[in-house]
Design an enzyme around this catalytic site. Sequence first.
Site, PDB file in Angstrom:
ATOM      1  CB  THR A  27       0.954  87.029  48.599  1.00 38.32           C
ATOM      2  OG1 THR A  27       1.441  86.457  49.765  1.00 38.32           O
ATOM      3  CG2 THR A  27       0.370  85.531  47.753  1.00 38.32           C
ATOM      4  CB  ALA A  56       3.629  84.214  52.861  1.00 33.03           C
ATOM      5  CB  VAL A  82       8.855  85.113  56.030  1.00 30.34           C
ATOM      6  CG1 VAL A  82       8.763  86.002  57.064  1.00 30.34           C
ATOM      7  CG2 VAL A  82       8.584  83.536  56.127  1.00 30.34           C
ATOM      8  CE  LYS A  83       7.161  90.803  48.868  1.00 33.75           C
ATOM      9  NZ  LYS A  83       5.466  90.997  48.442  1.00 33.75           N
ATOM     10  CG  LEU A  84       9.797  89.671  57.775  1.00 31.83           C
ATOM     11  CD1 LEU A  84      11.296  89.853  58.036  1.00 31.83           C
ATOM     12  CD2 LEU A  84       9.140  89.561  58.262  1.00 31.83           C
TER      13      LEU A  84
END
Length: 217
Positions: A27, A56, A82-84
Amino acid sequence: MELFIDSADVGELREAMASGLIDGVTTNPSLIAKSGRKMGEAIAEICEIVPGPVSAEAVATDVDGMLAEGRYLAGIADNVVVKLPLTENGLRATRTLADEGVKVNVTLCFSSVQAMLAAKAGAYFISPFIGRLDDAGVTGMDLISEIRQIYDNYHFETKILAASIRTTAHVRDAALIGADCATIPPKTFAALYKHILTDTGLEAFLKDWKSTGQSIL
Ligand code: E4P
């Protein structure tokens, strides 16, 4: 190749999961906005539907904010990744979260040297955006080739997650190059099943079968 669906729409995700072919979900803030859902609720529901990795994305741009949001998102479910973003702060936060055992998907990657830095920071996934490079007049698939070569040269374990996929040809070419995963919009995923010769071949088989008057059962 692992196939992920690029969507935050739980209806689309349930349908794609019914195929038995989907390994995970990605996402981004735009997809969450499109879903009209609250981030935490949407990610929690997606993680119930999909047992594989669910990316996310944090929206803070400073390291402390990324760490706080990243820890919150990682706490929603065991399968959250975790998307960064691929910024200097994003990679500093990636290093810290990776050291804490949190899986990080470094996103918005547009060059192979960026991808090398992400691997050194401990990224679990790197997301090179193929379609957006194509839109800018550059061959996006060349980026996948460069990253594959660099990661193989130095035995980086970061997985290449081909992103911003627009066509079935993107999926084919990323698979041929050796991208570990591809994240695909639902419409493009549905198109992967299709070939005109499959349709016409099946039509002919069924017509001939009908002419026999038989039934198998
Ligand atoms: C990937 O993780 C991104 O969410 C996505 O692939 C971006 O695709 P787009 O360029 O079509 O928005």
